[in-house]
Design an enzyme around this catalytic site. Structure first.
Site, short mmCIF file in Angstrom:
data_model
loop_
_atom_site.label_atom_id
_atom_site.label_comp_id
_atom_site.label_asym_id
_atom_site.label_seq_id
_atom_site.Cartn_x
_atom_site.Cartn_y
_atom_site.Cartn_z
N HIS A 42 -2.11 10.96 11.55
CA HIS A 42 -1.39 9.75 11.16
C HIS A 42 -0.16 9.49 12.01
O HIS A 42 -0.06 8.47 12.66
CB HIS A 42 -1.00 9.86 9.67
CG HIS A 42 -0.39 8.63 9.09
ND1 HIS A 42 -0.34 8.40 7.74
CD2 HIS A 42 0.22 7.57 9.66
CE1 HIS A 42 0.26 7.24 7.51
NE2 HIS A 42 0.62 6.72 8.67
N GLU B 277 3.87 1.76 2.83
CA GLU B 277 4.36 3.12 2.97
C GLU B 277 5.88 3.26 2.80
O GLU B 277 6.48 4.24 3.26
CB GLU B 277 3.92 3.70 4.31
CG GLU B 277 2.42 3.90 4.41
CD GLU B 277 2.05 4.76 5.59
OE1 GLU B 277 1.59 5.90 5.36
OE2 GLU B 277 2.22 4.31 6.74
#
Length: 239
Positions: free
Chosen positions: A166, A77
């Site tokens: 998330h 990420e």
């Protein structure tokens, strides 16, 4: 090189602080824009924040390409960081975390808003980015620049944003303020849930939020940073 070494040391400390203050656990990451190359940023290899050492720090271009990774595996990420730096020249540090108390606000219609003066630096309201809106059913990881740019667009010019199911992102003009805002984002979320259970919440007004943000500077941030350094077992270097 001395300035770069000092910044890397602060980045290591930032990771340790986030871990010890309960903002990250084995997952989550913090980056800083390169001091000499604004189109590059510094981020650790894929490792738990409380374990990170200076040798773990990798230099990336904004598109997520590692310049000096060697055999060190980067975070999937990392595109969160590059996309925000690309969109926001004013931002010099980014945090992505799964701060536990913010998660309920990412999956409900309740807006996360500052209610304590110390928490005003999270901004007036944290928007929620839902990856499913554009990318459908995924594993919710921001694994491409396309996803990162969509998240950065949703964040806009704000300090903080939530990611549905998330976690959160925090973007700030410098590393220590980014950590400061991240810690108080978690605190505000926890306090807001407690206050909501008691009744109607009286949030900070927009003017109060702006006033606190306007007076938050090195005095406040370094006072907190020193305390957090001691708790995390890291040396404190005034700034």
């Amino acid at each position: 090189m001395a300035n770069l070494d000092a910044l890397i040391d602060d980045l290591v400390t930032a990771n340790r602080i986030l871990a010890h203050e309960g903002v990250v656990d084995s997952f989550g990451h913090v980056s800083v824009r390169h001091p000499d190359k604004p189109d590059h940023y510094l981020l650790s290899r894929a490792r738990a924040p409380d374990c990170i050492e200076p040798d773990d720090i990798i230099t990336f271009t904004l598109d997520g390409t590692a310049v000096d990774a060697g055999d060190r595996k980067p975070y999937i990420e990392r595109h969160i960081h590059g996309a925000i730096y690309e969109a926001r020249p004013d931002v010099h540090s980014v945090v992505h975390n799964h701060s536990p108390s913010v998660i309920p606000f990412s999956v409900t219609d309740v807006k996360l808003r500052p209610l304590l003066h110390m928490c005003a630096n999270i901004g007036h309201e944290a928007p929620v980015w839902d990856s499913r809106d554009k990318f459908g059913d995924t594993d919710l990881l921001v694994s491409s620049m396309e996803m990162g740019r969509d998240l950065a667009k949703a964040l806009g010019n704000r300090r903080t944003g939530l990611m549905r199911g998330h976690g959160a992102v925090v973007a700030a003009p410098d590393l220590r303020l980014c950590i400061y805002s991240s810690v108080y984002l978690e605190m505000n979320a926890k306090l807001q849930m407690q206050a909501m259970a008691m009744g109607k919440v009286k949030y900070l007004s927009p003017g109060e939020v702006d006033a606190v943000i306007g007076r938050t500077g090195p005095y406040s941030v370094n006072r907190a940073w020193e305390n957090w350094c001691r708790r995390a077992g890291r040396p404190f270097i005034p700034q």
